[in-house]
Motif scaffolding. Structure first.
Motif, mmCIF file in Angstrom:
data_model
loop_
_atom_site.group_PDB
_atom_site.id
_atom_site.type_symbol
_atom_site.label_atom_id
_atom_site.label_comp_id
_atom_site.label_asym_id
_atom_site.label_seq_id
_atom_site.Cartn_x
_atom_site.Cartn_y
_atom_site.Cartn_z
ATOM 1 N N LYS A 1 1.371 7.608 2.829
ATOM 2 C CA LYS A 1 0.514 7.185 1.719
ATOM 3 C C LYS A 1 0.278 8.331 0.735
ATOM 4 O O LYS A 1 0.901 8.390 -0.317
ATOM 5 C CB LYS A 1 -0.809 6.641 2.268
ATOM 6 C CG LYS A 1 -0.648 5.648 3.414
ATOM 7 C CD LYS A 1 0.137 4.408 3.042
ATOM 8 C CE LYS A 1 0.220 3.441 4.218
ATOM 9 N NZ LYS A 1 0.998 2.239 3.908
ATOM 10 N N ASN B 1 0.804 -1.229 0.000
ATOM 11 C CA ASN B 1 0.000 0.000 0.000
ATOM 12 C C ASN B 1 0.834 1.276 0.000
ATOM 13 O O ASN B 1 0.415 2.309 0.527
ATOM 14 C CB ASN B 1 -0.971 0.024 1.181
ATOM 15 C CG ASN B 1 -1.919 -1.158 1.166
ATOM 16 O OD1 ASN B 1 -2.111 -1.787 0.127
ATOM 17 N ND2 ASN B 1 -2.494 -1.467 2.304
ATOM 18 N N GLU B 2 2.022 1.202 -0.567
ATOM 19 C CA GLU B 2 2.799 2.419 -0.750
ATOM 20 C C GLU B 2 2.145 3.284 -1.824
ATOM 21 O O GLU B 2 1.333 2.810 -2.620
ATOM 22 C CB GLU B 2 4.221 2.075 -1.197
ATOM 23 C CG GLU B 2 5.031 1.310 -0.181
ATOM 24 C CD GLU B 2 6.243 0.639 -0.813
ATOM 25 O OE1 GLU B 2 7.281 0.563 -0.145
ATOM 26 O OE2 GLU B 2 6.128 0.171 -1.968
ATOM 27 N N ASN B 3 2.516 4.553 -1.854
ATOM 28 C CA ASN B 3 2.174 5.408 -2.979
ATOM 29 C C ASN B 3 3.127 5.029 -4.113
ATOM 30 O O ASN B 3 4.330 5.260 -4.028
ATOM 31 C CB ASN B 3 2.345 6.873 -2.589
ATOM 32 C CG ASN B 3 1.877 7.841 -3.648
ATOM 33 O OD1 ASN B 3 2.103 7.630 -4.833
ATOM 34 N ND2 ASN B 3 1.249 8.921 -3.222
ATOM 35 N N THR C 1 -2.520 -3.193 -4.238
ATOM 36 C CA THR C 1 -2.385 -1.744 -4.202
ATOM 37 C C THR C 1 -2.634 -1.175 -5.593
ATOM 38 O O THR C 1 -2.235 -1.766 -6.594
ATOM 39 C CB THR C 1 -0.958 -1.356 -3.749
ATOM 40 O OG1 THR C 1 -0.681 -1.963 -2.484
ATOM 41 C CG2 THR C 1 -0.812 0.156 -3.627
ATOM 42 N N TYR D 1 -5.487 6.141 5.388
ATOM 43 C CA TYR D 1 -5.793 6.226 3.956
ATOM 44 C C TYR D 1 -6.878 7.264 3.657
ATOM 45 O O TYR D 1 -7.509 7.220 2.602
ATOM 46 C CB TYR D 1 -6.236 4.850 3.450
ATOM 47 C CG TYR D 1 -5.188 3.779 3.654
ATOM 48 C CD1 TYR D 1 -4.164 3.604 2.736
ATOM 49 C CD2 TYR D 1 -5.205 2.963 4.782
ATOM 50 C CE1 TYR D 1 -3.187 2.640 2.927
ATOM 51 C CE2 TYR D 1 -4.235 2.002 4.988
ATOM 52 C CZ TYR D 1 -3.221 1.840 4.058
ATOM 53 O OH TYR D 1 -2.255 0.891 4.265
ATOM 54 N N SER E 1 -9.681 3.400 -0.106
ATOM 55 C CA SER E 1 -8.243 3.366 0.136
ATOM 56 C C SER E 1 -7.484 3.386 -1.184
ATOM 57 O O SER E 1 -8.074 3.521 -2.251
ATOM 58 C CB SER E 1 -7.887 2.100 0.924
ATOM 59 O OG SER E 1 -8.782 1.884 1.990
ATOM 60 N N ASN E 2 -6.158 3.217 -1.092
ATOM 61 C CA ASN E 2 -5.357 3.095 -2.315
ATOM 62 C C ASN E 2 -5.099 1.627 -2.637
ATOM 63 O O ASN E 2 -4.139 1.290 -3.317
ATOM 64 C CB ASN E 2 -4.037 3.856 -2.184
ATOM 65 C CG ASN E 2 -3.077 3.223 -1.203
ATOM 66 O OD1 ASN E 2 -3.498 2.547 -0.258
ATOM 67 N ND2 ASN E 2 -1.785 3.436 -1.401
ATOM 68 N N ALA F 1 6.694 7.230 2.574
ATOM 69 C CA ALA F 1 6.850 5.989 3.342
ATOM 70 C C ALA F 1 8.264 5.854 3.894
ATOM 71 O O ALA F 1 8.475 5.338 4.993
ATOM 72 C CB ALA F 1 6.496 4.787 2.481
#
Length: 373
Positions: free
Chosen positions: A231, A38-40, A347, A202, A310-311, A236
């Motif tokens: 996020k 779930n990183e950007n 993700t 998120y 969420s992402n 991160a």
């Protein structure tokens, strides 16, 4: 951890409630498309890279001194970003939202006290409880992993917890809680002086119309809303989490924080990113488009994605999630297997990463029609 290391660990005078536990950690496998933590996934805009570089360069000249232990300027910036009438006195920050949650447990948990949460949810909650010697209570959700206001309040009254953690949007399911659930939990905990924490890691990815628990803060001195810059702000690697709450909550956390816990470099990095919030939030909008694309295309493939604020997207109707996970991995794509029956989590990546995931999954399902339940 190897069996030999486990045996050596067992010989140490470890606290009883830590025996048998494993450290938190998602697989870190070097593959071209990493969609499991779930990183950007979008690269940091060059303007932000330049601003952070300059801010850190300036901070480097003063690193022989301790940083501002109250990090007032950063708290002012965070308050301005959140709005809702908050001031720096309502804000606190630490090295990632995990440390913020840990400090909350250090201040309000501990031996003889309990934390209630509602699995499946963020897997760090029980580990943070163990690390602070706080009893962990597992609440119950319905079969589709939802949580109603009445059911949540009933469980608070039943368990009388000192602290409640509500993850919204929830990890791993991705769906936000209604504010009625948060209000009901807060009111149910009134008789027990329960601290209610809403983990909004998120929040910036929420669907239109989803309201933040920040709107509930006025008049609720036991309510805490936690956020992260990992996020939406693509930090991160910088480790900056924060919370908004009544000023007296911030005062309580000062009692347990380590001296100068937030480095000058971290403060400078976070402030530079906040100054470019508009640029970074443009990336958030693109990530949301990819998330919605995933939901649409997974539905077309006959799978069942959860509603996502969420992402990331959790999706089900898989007969063998492990086989799907391995097939994607063989194609250079890693997603997350959380152990939920028949489900995986992915993700939302860049357009190219999202396409790679969807194409690989589509090809697998076409070759293995029995993979759909």
């Amino acid at each position: 951890m190897s069996q030999d290391r486990l045996e050596l660990l067992s010989q140490l005078p470890l606290r009883d409630n830590l025996r048998g536990l494993s450290p938190y950690g998602a697989p870190q496998i070097d593959v071209p498309v990493q969609l499991n933590v779930n990183e950007n996934t979008h690269p940091m805009p060059q303007a932000v890279v330049d601003a952070i570089t300059e801010a850190v360069r300036e901070a480097a000249a003063t690193l022989y001194r301790y940083p501002d232990r109250e990090f007032v300027a950063l708290r002012e910036d965070l308050a301005a970003y959140l709005g809702h009438g908050l001031t720096f006195e309502n804000l606190w920050a630490a090295n990632g939202s995990n440390e913020v949650l840990q400090q909350i447990l250090q201040a309000f948990g501990g031996p003889g006290r309990t934390l209630l949460s509602f699995p499946p949810t963020y897997s760090m909650y029980p580990l943070l409880a163990s690390g602070t010697d706080t009893g962990y209570l597992e609440g119950k959700r319905t079969g589709d992993y939802t949580l109603s206001a009445d059911d949540a309040a009933r469980q608070v009254i039943e368990h009388e917890p000192n602290i409640v953690f509500l993850c919204s949007p929830n990890n791993p399911t991705g769906t936000a809680l209604g504010l009625d659930v948060i209000e009901a939990v807060y009111e149910a905990g009134e008789a027990f002086n329960t601290i209610v924490v809403v983990d909004e890691a998120y929040a910036e990815f929420a669907l239109a119309g989803t309201r933040s628990a920040l709107t509930l803060l006025p008049g609720r001195e036991r309510l805490i809303v936690t956020r992260t810059m990992s996020k939406a702000f693509a930090l991160a690697g910088a480790r900056l989490g924060y919370l908004a709450a009544a000023a007296q909550v911030v005062d309580a956390l000062r009692l347990v924080r380590l001296p100068y816990h937030l480095s000058a470099v971290t403060q400078a990095t976070a402030r530079a990113a906040l100054a470019h919030a508009d640029v970074l939030l443009d990336n958030v909008e693109d990530i949301k488009r990819q998330r919605d694309r995933i939901v649409s295309e997974l539905t077309a493939l006959g799978l069942v994605p959860a509603v996502s604020d969420s992402n990331f997207v959790t999706f089900g109707r898989l007969t063998d999630p492990n086989a799907v996970f391995e097939a994607l991995l063989a194609d250079g794509i890693i997603v997350r297997n959380n152990g939920l029956p028949g489900q995986l989590r992915v993700t939302a990546g860049t357009e190219a990463e999202t396409s790679a995931f969807l194409n690989s999954l589509r090809a697998y399902l076409e070759a293995h029609p029995e993979a759909r339940a």
